[in-house]
Design an enzyme around this catalytic site. Structure first.
Site, short mmCIF file in Angstrom:
data_model
loop_
_atom_site.label_atom_id
_atom_site.label_comp_id
_atom_site.label_asym_id
_atom_site.label_seq_id
_atom_site.Cartn_x
_atom_site.Cartn_y
_atom_site.Cartn_z
N ARG A 160 62.40 -95.93 -31.26
CA ARG A 160 62.79 -97.04 -32.13
C ARG A 160 62.21 -98.32 -31.56
O ARG A 160 61.59 -98.30 -30.51
CB ARG A 160 64.31 -97.17 -32.14
CG ARG A 160 64.84 -97.24 -30.70
CD ARG A 160 66.24 -97.68 -30.58
NE ARG A 160 66.82 -97.32 -29.31
CZ ARG A 160 66.70 -98.01 -28.18
NH1 ARG A 160 65.97 -99.10 -28.14
NH2 ARG A 160 67.29 -97.60 -27.07
N GLU A 169 69.83 -85.13 -11.14
CA GLU A 169 68.50 -85.38 -10.59
C GLU A 169 68.56 -86.28 -9.36
O GLU A 169 69.58 -86.93 -9.11
CB GLU A 169 67.55 -85.96 -11.65
CG GLU A 169 68.01 -87.27 -12.21
CD GLU A 169 67.09 -87.79 -13.32
OE1 GLU A 169 66.50 -86.98 -14.05
OE2 GLU A 169 66.99 -89.01 -13.45
#
Lengths: 497, 164
Positions: A291, A199
């Protein structure tokens, strides 16, 4: 609410979770490896079970062993903390199968967000801004074509990556081939999967992320942003909330985008949507961490919401009692990660015995750690010693407080980054908020102490040597049998230097 | 007492004069009165011309680690007293330690063997250099803590000699 909760982690995060669970009235169950017998999470928990060797692969990563302890101890839920099994889909599934509540999102949400390529596709489908790049994993030939199309500099990233592993910045076409090879081999050895994507590299990017809190009754909210642009080796060192670089308008927009992503995967619990932001407040989705985040305390400090407790309550089926409009942010919070590492040698970890530890205290100072005088920092685990967190009315006051608190922190026995953190807090550019993820690389002068007045250190050295010599002399004169016995016993253990 | 220290190849000399309650430090031919107080294991408080300084000191042989304001300094110490110290005056139990990370090449004395002052007891190798470690006292080997071929860290006890 659960009566008994197993904490499948170690170190400061295990300590943080144990405290939260206790406050909620639950009995806490710790698990520990050979190296962690005397760790703080073991001594703080109500129950503790040995689960194997010091290497994580022999203990904290072994699903069977943790499930076995949960069943044996009668724990109704497991909090995985961060790292280890926290983003392991198989572990979440296994908990479900065994009738144990996994304190976190569904196994499905972990799976969807765990694979960066899938996560990117989801974001694309709901029109979340993405950094221009390849749609998924690419072959070597495709990678090179796409890199040329989106324009250099480009970033090569491991599909299964995290923590900066398998990541390579390529500034021009000539470097591409060798960088691709290195990224693949690093990805293979770290994650057992060498697929990578490409990217565009955003120049002078800032790392800004949104804390999500979602219950299982359809309420998904965000607790504003954190900025984590101060990084070394692609890992965060200093985090703050809010970010000094974003306007109220961007904050609102970024929060809404993050909520949209969480809703797209039916997220529940606490999670973090990470963005990369350029100097003009254009932001692009990076990934979602499913998380509790290392840097969650800064959000807790500005929002007065206990994220860890809410994770537990949400997993127990409770409904969030507040709405987005009820959440306000107040003041400024900063976190410094204190590591056992040497900034002068490229932040090389410095394990060893901590001979003396004294953490700072005072109003607005929070030290999330698990270290104490006499504890050992082994090379089996992350060398993070503590997360020093401060809260003050504004950024400047928070930096002043942090600089002062760091000067109070004493850790003897290993090399630490405390001196580096102090110099960072004192640096003009940091104070002005002119930060991006390349900040540390751009400021090598912060890595060494520079001109320090050595006189006090030399005087102290002389006085201490004088003092130690005298103490040793007198102890030699009256060496008792007890002392001898103790010494022999310690030596036969072979662990004392 | 004069203490000589080395920091990154630079040598500094510091003189300590103790008179009753007063301690005076001489550094660069300048007299500085100093108040010195041990506050905990390894921790010292120093008041230097009104300035209060807290310093941590760890000693490992001649190497000193000084912790001050978040920074750790490695200092090498050479004291006159060290140089004057004669091995004959030592007694009791002496640990023979590895001076550096090394490999045990040969064990010269077994448990129960009698040793004389300066008699070689064990040979270690580091960076392709062998060195024989000697007993600082006369006595008997009471413990042997390593085997030939073992890799050991700096400061690891290899063997114990006791004069009793």
């Amino acid at each position: 609410m659960f009566n008994k909760i197993l904490i499948a982690n170690r170190g400061e995060i295990a300590v943080r979770i144990i405290r939260a669970c206790k406050e909620l009235g639950a009995t806490t169950v710790a698990v520990y490896s050979d190296a962690d017998r005397s760790s703080l999470h073991v001594t703080l928990a109500d129950e503790a079970y040995h689960i194997g060797g010091s290497a994580p692969a022999e203990s904290y990563l072994v699903i069977d062993k943790i499930i076995e302890v949960a069943n044996k101890s009668g724990a109704q839920a497991i909090h995985p903390g961060f790292g280890f099994l926290s983003e392991n889909e198989e572990f979440a599934q296994r908990c479900e199968k065994e009738g144990i509540v996994f304190i976190g999102p569904s196994a499905e949400a972990i799976r969807l967000m765990g694979d960066k390529i899938t996560a990117r596709k989801i974001a694309q489908d709901i029109k979340v801004p993405l950094v221009p790049g390849s749609d998924g994993a690419v072959t070597d030939v495709e990678a090179s074509v796409i890199a040329s199309k989106i324009g250099y500099p480009v970033m090569i990233k491991a599909s299964a990556g995290g923590g900066g592993k398998g990541m390579r910045l390529v500034r021009d076409k000539e470097e591409f081939e060798s960088s691709l090879r290195m990224a693949r081999s690093e990805a293979r050895s770290s994650f057992g999967d060498d697929s990578v994507f490409v990217e565009r590299f955003v120049e002078q990017p800032r790392h800004v992320e949104i804390q999500i809190l979602a219950d299982s009754h359809g309420n998904t909210l965000h607790l504003f942003e954190r900025e984590c642009s101060i990084q070394r080796r692609h890992q965060k060192v200093v985090e703050e909330a809010p970010s000094s670089a974003i306007s109220a308008k961007t904050r609102k927009k970024m929060g809404e985008v993050a909520v949209k992503i969480a809703k797209a995967v039916n997220y529940s619990g606490a999670g973090t949507v990470e963005f990369i932001m350029d100097q003009n407040e254009n932001f692009f989705f990076l990934e979602m961490n499913t998380r509790v985040q290392v840097e969650h305390p800064v959000t807790e400090m500005i929002s007065s919401i206990d994220i860890v407790k809410w994770m537990v309550r949400i997993a127990a089926g409770e409904k969030l009692p507040f709405k987005q409009k009820d959440i306000e942010m107040q003041g400024w919070a900063l976190e410094c990660r204190v590591y056992a590492e040497d900034p002068e040698t490229n932040f090389m970890p410095s394990p060893g015995l901590l001979k003396y530890v004294k953490a700072p205290s005072g109003p607005g100072i929070r030290d999330d750690s698990s270290i104490y005088s006499g504890c050992e920092i082994t090379s089996f685990y992350d060398p993070m010693l503590s997360k020093l967190v401060v809260w003050a009315e504004n950024r400047e006051a928070a930096i002043d407080k942090m600089a002062s608190a760091l000067r109070e922190y004493i850790v003897l026995g290993v090399k630490t980054n405390i001196g580096f953190l102090i110099r960072l807090m004192d640096s003009e550019e940091f104070r002005q908020g002119k930060i991006d993820t390349g900040f540390i690389e751009r400021h090598p002068e912060l890595l060494t102490p520079g001109t320090v007045d050595l006189e006090p250190a030399l005087i102290a050295a002389a006085l201490a040597v004088d003092d130690l010599d005298q103490t040793e002399d007198s102890s030699k004169q009256d060496q008792s049998n007890w002392k001898l016995l103790g010494r022999k016993a310690a030596l036969s253990g072979g662990s004392l230097i | 007492m004069t203490y000589t220290f080395k920091i990154k190849d630079k040598v500094y000399k510091i003189d300590i004069e103790k008179e009753k309650d007063q301690t005076v430090i001489q550094i660069d031919e300048k007299d500085i009165p100093v108040e010195f107080h041990k506050i905990d294991d390894h921790m010292y408080s120093i008041i230097l011309e009104g300035k209060s300084i807290t310093i941590g000191v760890l000693r490992n042989g001649k190497k000193l680690q000084i912790f001050m304001d978040g920074n750790l300094f490695e200092i090498e110490a050479i004291s006159e007293r060290d140089q004057r110290k004669s091995p004959q005056t030592l007694s009791g139990v002496q640990e023979i330690k590895s001076p550096m990370p090394s490999r045990v090449v040969k064990i010269l004395k077994e448990v129960g063997d009698e040793v004389l002052v300066d008699e070689g007891v064990i040979v270690v190798e580091a960076m392709k250099m062998e060195s024989e470690l000697k007993s600082p006292i006369e006595g008997k080997v009471t413990d042997l803590l390593v085997n030939e071929g073992d890799a050991v860290e700096a400061g690891t006890s290899l063997l114990i000699v006791s004069s009793e």
